[in-house]
Design an enzyme around this catalytic site. Structure first.
Site, short mmCIF file in Angstrom:
data_model
loop_
_atom_site.label_atom_id
_atom_site.label_comp_id
_atom_site.label_asym_id
_atom_site.label_seq_id
_atom_site.Cartn_x
_atom_site.Cartn_y
_atom_site.Cartn_z
N ASN A 192 -9.28 -5.07 -6.77
CA ASN A 192 -8.35 -4.36 -7.34
C ASN A 192 -8.81 -4.48 -9.03
O ASN A 192 -8.47 -3.31 -9.72
CB ASN A 192 -7.02 -4.44 -7.38
CG ASN A 192 -6.35 -4.21 -6.18
OD1 ASN A 192 -5.35 -4.75 -5.70
ND2 ASN A 192 -6.77 -3.09 -5.59
N ASP B 184 0.89 -1.07 0.00
CA ASP B 184 -0.04 0.04 0.17
C ASP B 184 0.88 1.30 0.02
O ASP B 184 1.85 1.44 0.98
CB ASP B 184 -0.86 0.06 1.15
CG ASP B 184 -2.23 -0.47 0.72
OD1 ASP B 184 -3.00 0.14 -0.06
OD2 ASP B 184 -2.93 -1.35 1.73
C1 FPP Z 1 -1.09 -1.04 -3.89
O1 FPP Z 1 -0.77 0.60 -3.71
C2 FPP Z 1 -0.44 -1.70 -5.00
C3 FPP Z 1 -1.19 -2.16 -5.91
C4 FPP Z 1 -2.78 -2.25 -5.75
C5 FPP Z 1 -0.31 -2.80 -7.19
C6 FPP Z 1 0.77 -3.67 -6.76
C7 FPP Z 1 1.28 -4.44 -7.74
C8 FPP Z 1 2.55 -4.48 -8.28
C9 FPP Z 1 3.46 -3.48 -7.95
C10 FPP Z 1 2.55 -5.48 -9.51
C11 FPP Z 1 3.77 -6.32 -9.15
C12 FPP Z 1 3.77 -7.05 -7.98
C13 FPP Z 1 4.83 -7.99 -7.83
C14 FPP Z 1 4.84 -8.66 -6.31
C15 FPP Z 1 6.06 -8.49 -8.56
P1 FPP Z 1 -2.10 1.57 -4.26
O2 FPP Z 1 -2.29 1.60 -5.44
O3 FPP Z 1 -3.42 1.23 -3.37
O4 FPP Z 1 -1.33 2.78 -3.53
P2 FPP Z 1 -2.04 4.00 -2.80
O5 FPP Z 1 -2.77 3.32 -1.49
O6 FPP Z 1 -1.19 4.88 -2.69
O7 FPP Z 1 -3.28 4.59 -3.78
#
Ligand code: FPP
Length: 237
Positions: free
Chosen positions: A50, A2
């Protein structure tokens, strides 16, 4: 993971740059945790919910994930990391599904840290899927206990998590390992995922080591002499 999006926005970058930065810190995190004796790390990378994000962001995350699997698998393999996908595979595009399956095949005999990648994962969906499979297997209801049920979950290969670290300041569990987290310790931090570094991780481990886990019971030090049976108390002088 996150806080990727906010990390990027704070720097005037598109959110996808945050997801890329979020991937870059994974190896450092594993290198910090492995020498401390941590055997299993589960990254909550993409939840079933998501998919509801704007299509452009979903497509971007799929690209970042594909690129990460392609570029990091070999390096993780050389570090003896076992990669296990935790979640549904049927909604991933066939190339990505195959790349994830290949990463698992390549690393399946590795004996170092196990990196569970929760991608298209949801705790409720996982529990329902386990129930469906138990029914399909025709099991006698009387043989279904917690141990057997756990074997029907995506995480059948690993123990329940001792500690869940939630970055980005959120105070929710958000459908993560709902069954498995029954007695997990939880650590919340405002740090955004790409900023989670070795120093904070070490602090987290120290704080975890000081927690007294009771699993609903009592530790001997929680009892006062008055709680003990008279014959077990020290003799009164
Ligand atoms: C949460 O941050 C993150 C995600 C929804 C996506 C994470 C996935 C990747 C980085 C893809 C690759 C993963 C691996 C394990 C190789 P957010 O977007 O909710 O951030 P925010 O809370 O600041 O909005």
């Amino acid at each position: 993971m996150d806080g990727n999006g906010r990390w990027a926005q704070k720097q005037g970058l598109p959110r996808i740059a945050g997801h890329e930065a979020g991937v870059q810190c994974i190896q450092g995190i594993l290198e910090t945790l492995a020498p401390k004796g941590v055997k299993f790390v589960t990254l909550y990378a993409f939840s079933t919910e998501n998919w509801g994000r704007p299509q452009e962001e979903v497509d971007g995350i799929m690209d970042v994930f594909s690129e990460a699997v392609a570029s990091q698998t070999q390096a993780l393999h050389e570090k003896n990391v076992r990669i296990v996908h935790v979640g549904k595979t049927e909604n991933l595009n066939p190339d990505l599904r195959e790349a994830v399956a290949e990463a698992q095949r390549l690393t399946r005999n590795n004996t170092g840290i196990t990196l569970n990648v929760a991608f298209d994962y949801g705790g409720r969906a996982e529990i329902l899927e386990a129930v469906r499979r138990i029914i399909k297997d025709g099991l006698d209801p009387d043989v279904i206990d917690e141990e057997l049920f756990s074997r029907y979950l995506f995480t059948a290969h690993c123990p329940d998590p001792d500690l869940i670290i939630r970055t980005g300041g959120e105070q929710r569990i958000s459908n993560f390992l709902l069954w498995q987290s029954a007695y997990s310790e939880i650590y919340h931090t405002p740090t955004l995922w790409p900023d989670l570094g070795a120093d904070e991780l070490e602090e987290v481990l120290v704080s975890f080591s000081l927690r007294r886990r009771r699993y609903g019971g009592l530790n001997p030090e929680d009892q006062s002499p008055e709680d003990q049976a008279p014959e077990a108390r020290a003799p009164q002088k």
